[in-house]
Design a protein around this motif. Structure first.
Motif, PDB file in Angstrom:
ATOM      1  N   SER A   4       1.028  -0.628  -0.117  1.00 41.42           N
ATOM      2  CA  SER A   4       0.195   0.016   0.073  1.00 41.42           C
ATOM      3  C   SER A   4       0.976   1.514   0.268  1.00 41.42           C
ATOM      4  CB  SER A   4      -0.731  -0.067   1.423  1.00 41.42           C
ATOM      5  OG  SER A   4      -0.513  -0.091   2.400  1.00 41.42           O
ATOM      6  N   TRP A   5       2.052   1.033  -0.013  1.00 39.05           N
ATOM      7  CA  TRP A   5       3.070   2.033   0.244  1.00 39.05           C
ATOM      8  C   TRP A   5       2.831   3.320  -1.385  1.00 39.05           C
ATOM      9  CZ3 TRP A   5       5.134   4.149   4.264  1.00 39.05           C
ATOM     10  CH2 TRP A   5       4.938   3.299   5.421  1.00 39.05           C
ATOM     11  N   ASP A   6       2.832   4.337  -0.853  1.00 38.17           N
ATOM     12  CA  ASP A   6       2.862   5.242  -1.880  1.00 38.17           C
ATOM     13  C   ASP A   6       3.808   5.918  -2.436  1.00 38.17           C
ATOM     14  OD1 ASP A   6       2.600   7.481  -4.156  1.00 38.17           O
ATOM     15  OD2 ASP A   6       0.651   7.610  -3.710  1.00 38.17           O
ATOM     16  N   GLY A  40      15.076  -1.284   5.250  1.00 41.77           N
ATOM     17  CA  GLY A  40      13.344  -0.348   4.986  1.00 41.77           C
ATOM     18  C   GLY A  40      14.175   0.579   4.885  1.00 41.77           C
ATOM     19  N   CYS A  41      14.946  -0.112   3.492  1.00 39.34           N
ATOM     20  CA  CYS A  41      15.502   1.269   2.522  1.00 39.34           C
ATOM     21  C   CYS A  41      14.216   1.441   1.896  1.00 39.34           C
ATOM     22  CB  CYS A  41      16.067   0.213   1.494  1.00 39.34           C
ATOM     23  SG  CYS A  41      15.328  -0.303   0.115  1.00 39.34           S
ATOM     24  N   GLY A  42      12.783   1.750   1.808  1.00 42.75           N
ATOM     25  CA  GLY A  42      12.481   2.139   0.384  1.00 42.75           C
ATOM     26  C   GLY A  42      11.996   2.276  -0.472  1.00 42.75           C
ATOM     27  N   ASP A  63      13.601  -4.621   1.546  1.00 41.79           N
ATOM     28  CA  ASP A  63      12.230  -3.957   1.595  1.00 41.79           C
ATOM     29  C   ASP A  63      11.141  -5.140   1.673  1.00 41.79           C
ATOM     30  OD1 ASP A  63      11.712  -0.481   2.622  1.00 41.79           O
ATOM     31  OD2 ASP A  63       9.852  -1.971   1.657  1.00 41.79           O
ATOM     32  N   ALA A  64       9.825  -4.614   2.416  1.00 43.24           N
ATOM     33  CA  ALA A  64       9.139  -5.835   1.796  1.00 43.24           C
ATOM     34  C   ALA A  64       8.128  -4.978   0.360  1.00 43.24           C
ATOM     35  CB  ALA A  64       8.265  -5.536   2.826  1.00 43.24           C
ATOM     36  N   SER A  65       7.976  -4.268   0.125  1.00 38.82           N
ATOM     37  CA  SER A  65       6.596  -3.606  -0.669  1.00 38.82           C
ATOM     38  C   SER A  65       7.685  -3.566  -2.251  1.00 38.82           C
ATOM     39  CB  SER A  65       6.819  -2.318  -0.192  1.00 38.82           C
ATOM     40  OG  SER A  65       6.646  -1.481  -1.477  1.00 38.82           O
ATOM     41  N   PRO A  66       7.213  -3.713  -3.340  1.00 40.59           N
ATOM     42  CA  PRO A  66       7.376  -4.232  -4.519  1.00 40.59           C
ATOM     43  C   PRO A  66       7.766  -2.755  -4.686  1.00 40.59           C
ATOM     44  CG  PRO A  66       4.897  -5.525  -3.762  1.00 40.59           C
ATOM     45  CD  PRO A  66       5.609  -4.762  -2.572  1.00 40.59           C
ATOM     46  N   ASN A 100      16.231   3.905   9.004  1.00 42.14           N
ATOM     47  CA  ASN A 100      15.687   5.111   9.070  1.00 42.14           C
ATOM     48  C   ASN A 100      14.407   4.578   8.436  1.00 42.14           C
ATOM     49  OD1 ASN A 100      15.849   7.993   9.454  1.00 42.14           O
ATOM     50  ND2 ASN A 100      15.719   8.082   7.133  1.00 42.14           N
ATOM     51  N   ALA A 101      13.512   4.972  10.308  1.00 39.55           N
ATOM     52  CA  ALA A 101      12.647   5.085   9.736  1.00 39.55           C
ATOM     53  C   ALA A 101      11.171   3.993   9.357  1.00 39.55           C
ATOM     54  CB  ALA A 101      11.608   6.113   8.820  1.00 39.55           C
ATOM     55  N   ALA A 102      11.748   3.070   9.631  1.00 44.19           N
ATOM     56  CA  ALA A 102      10.924   1.531   8.859  1.00 44.19           C
ATOM     57  C   ALA A 102      10.938   0.574  10.711  1.00 44.19           C
ATOM     58  CB  ALA A 102      12.099   0.584   7.921  1.00 44.19           C
ATOM     59  N   PHE A 103      11.107   0.888  12.233  1.00 44.20           N
ATOM     60  CA  PHE A 103      11.575  -0.383  12.717  1.00 44.20           C
ATOM     61  C   PHE A 103      10.254  -0.064  13.656  1.00 44.20           C
ATOM     62  CE2 PHE A 103      15.539  -2.929  11.104  1.00 44.20           C
ATOM     63  CZ  PHE A 103      14.862  -4.196  11.425  1.00 44.20           C
ATOM     64  N   HIS A 104       9.799   1.019  13.297  1.00 46.79           N
ATOM     65  CA  HIS A 104       8.252   1.552  14.272  1.00 46.79           C
ATOM     66  C   HIS A 104       7.079   0.454  13.731  1.00 46.79           C
ATOM     67  CE1 HIS A 104       8.613   4.395  11.072  1.00 46.79           C
ATOM     68  NE2 HIS A 104       7.652   4.561  11.144  1.00 46.79           N
ATOM     69  N   TRP A 105       7.762  -0.005  12.223  1.00 47.60           N
ATOM     70  CA  TRP A 105       6.091  -1.118  11.681  1.00 47.60           C
ATOM     71  C   TRP A 105       6.486  -2.477  12.435  1.00 47.60           C
ATOM     72  CZ3 TRP A 105       2.924   1.493   9.534  1.00 47.60           C
ATOM     73  CH2 TRP A 105       3.438   2.908   9.049  1.00 47.60           C
ATOM     74  N   LEU A 106       7.948  -2.575  12.823  1.00 49.83           N
ATOM     75  CA  LEU A 106       7.715  -3.729  13.674  1.00 49.83           C
ATOM     76  C   LEU A 106       7.385  -4.272  14.946  1.00 49.83           C
ATOM     77  CD1 LEU A 106       9.974  -3.450  11.182  1.00 49.83           C
ATOM     78  CD2 LEU A 106       9.960  -6.349  10.997  1.00 49.83           C
TER      79      LEU A 106
HETATM   80  C1  LIG Z   1       8.671   5.216   6.176  1.00 49.48           C
HETATM   81  S1  LIG Z   1       9.616   4.222   5.163  1.00 49.48           S
HETATM   82  C2  LIG Z   1      11.471   4.259   4.858  1.00 49.48           C
HETATM   83  C3  LIG Z   1      11.666   4.839   3.764  1.00 49.48           C
HETATM   84  C4  LIG Z   1      13.383   4.638   3.875  1.00 49.48           C
HETATM   85  N1  LIG Z   1      14.099   3.790   5.172  1.00 49.48           N
HETATM   86  C5  LIG Z   1      13.930   6.679   4.397  1.00 49.48           C
HETATM   87  O1  LIG Z   1      14.320   6.497   4.624  1.00 49.48           O
HETATM   88  O2  LIG Z   1      13.655   7.325   3.262  1.00 49.48           O
HETATM   89  C6  LIG Z   1       9.593   2.800   5.928  1.00 49.48           C
HETATM   90  C7  LIG Z   1      10.334   1.318   4.527  1.00 49.48           C
HETATM   91  O3  LIG Z   1       9.669   0.073   5.747  1.00 49.48           O
HETATM   92  C8  LIG Z   1       9.202  -0.661   4.843  1.00 49.48           C
HETATM   93  N2  LIG Z   1       8.884  -1.470   5.987  1.00 49.48           N
HETATM   94  C9  LIG Z   1       7.504  -1.942   7.108  1.00 49.48           C
HETATM   95  N3  LIG Z   1       7.698  -2.917   7.496  1.00 49.48           N
HETATM   96  C10 LIG Z   1       8.338  -4.048   6.630  1.00 49.48           C
HETATM   97  C11 LIG Z   1       8.203  -5.021   6.944  1.00 49.48           C
HETATM   98  N4  LIG Z   1       8.087  -6.098   7.986  1.00 49.48           N
HETATM   99  N5  LIG Z   1      10.179  -5.214   6.359  1.00 49.48           N
HETATM  100  C12 LIG Z   1      10.252  -4.584   4.988  1.00 49.48           C
HETATM  101  N6  LIG Z   1      10.345  -3.741   5.170  1.00 49.48           N
HETATM  102  C13 LIG Z   1       9.446  -3.054   5.554  1.00 49.48           C
HETATM  103  C14 LIG Z   1       8.399  -0.099   3.996  1.00 49.48           C
HETATM  104  O4  LIG Z   1       7.715  -0.851   2.439  1.00 49.48           O
HETATM  105  C15 LIG Z   1       9.154   1.719   3.713  1.00 49.48           C
HETATM  106  O5  LIG Z   1       9.580   1.278   2.716  1.00 49.48           O
END
Ligand SMILES: C[S@@+](CC[C@H](N)C(=O)[O-])C[C@H]1O[C@@H](n2cnc3c(N)ncnc32)[C@H](O)[C@@H]1O
Length: 257
Positions: A4-6, A40-42, A63-66, A100-106
């Protein structure tokens, strides 16, 4: 979190999102590196800067997002890997595991963070930045609007308990295996441009999974209500900008030798 990422909306606020990434990178006192992972490289814009800072390293963006990886793949010289960070482990012990800005999703940081440090070679670094915004109006209003009876049943499961713990907890979880630990928080006063600036900001992150759950007919109603309440909490200034104070937690751990 995937599907769902844009990337276009996420990249709209590149400067504010880039600043903490660079502040984190500046504290990694690693003169040279052979193996780096960006978790979580986005869309890869930070990964590119990592590769420029350590030009001799083999850098892998995970990253998980295609959708995000499709954008990232346009950047040459970097390996891109699709994986869920909850299960991820390094193929080779890393000089740097950066995120950067990814692990708050885990969830389950008490288990995850020591595991991440274990992916680093002795003397190498783990560097993580996460928003810690859960008690701020952006998030409190989202919960309030999601609880409206018209859509609560569908919207609420899109919200999750924020897993980002107190700074001292990370000190506890990482301290045993760290030779050095640097943990700090910053609240950036973000001056956002444009209409509905705060709404657009949160739609690039925390609000996205909630809105995506709603049927098309309810999405506009939800966004209208959330947008109005955000605008009241974060009024637009006469100069057209909107100030959004945003708090972030930084962790840099060097693995014990
Ligand atoms: C806010 S973006 C940060 C992107 C990049 N690190 C930056 O600083 O611009 C968060 C990213 O974390 C990825 N993400 C979130 N949960 C994830 C998971 N369980 N496994 C892999 N990637 C995940 C998302 O797909 C998204 O691309």
């Amino acid at each position: 979190m995937s599907g769902s990422w844009d990337p276009a909306l996420y990249l709209k606020f590149t400067d504010h999102r880039l600043r903490p990434a660079l502040d984190l990178m500046a504290r990694v006192l690693l003169p040279d590196a052979a193996t780096i992972y960006d978790l979580g490289c986005g869309p890869g814009n930070v990964t590119k800067l990592i590769a420029e800072r350590w030009p001799r390293a083999r850098v892998t963006g995970v990253d998980a997002s295609p959708e995000m990886l499709a954008k990232a793949r346009a950047i040459p010289g970097i390996t891109w890997q699709q994986a869920d960070l909850a299960q991820w482990r390094a193929e080779t012990p890393a000089d740097l595991v950066y995120s950067n800005a990814a692990f708050h999703w885990l969830d389950d940081h008490a288990r995850l963070f020591p595991h991440l440090l274990a992916q680093v070679r002795p003397g190498g670094f783990l560097a993580v930045q996460m928003p810690r915004q859960q008690i701020k109006p952006t998030h409190l209003i989202l919960y309030e609007v999601a609880r409206e009876p018209a859509w609560a049943q569908v919207a609420l499961p899109g919200l999750r308990e924020n897993p980002v713990a107190e700074p001292a907890d990370y000190y506890e979880w990482l301290g045993r295996d760290a030779a050095a630990l640097d943990i700090w928080e910053v609240e950036y006063l973000q001056a956002l441009e444009g209409d509905n600036a705060v709404l657009n900001w949160v739609l690039g992150s925390i609000a996205r999974p909630v809105v995506d759950r709603l049927p098309a007919g309810q999405q506009s109603e939800f966004l209208k209500l959330y947008g109005e309440r955000l605008a009241a909490a974060y009024p637009r200034r006469p100069d057209g900008r909107t100030l959004l104070p945003f708090r972030r937690l930084f962790i840099v751990a060097q693995r014990r030798g």
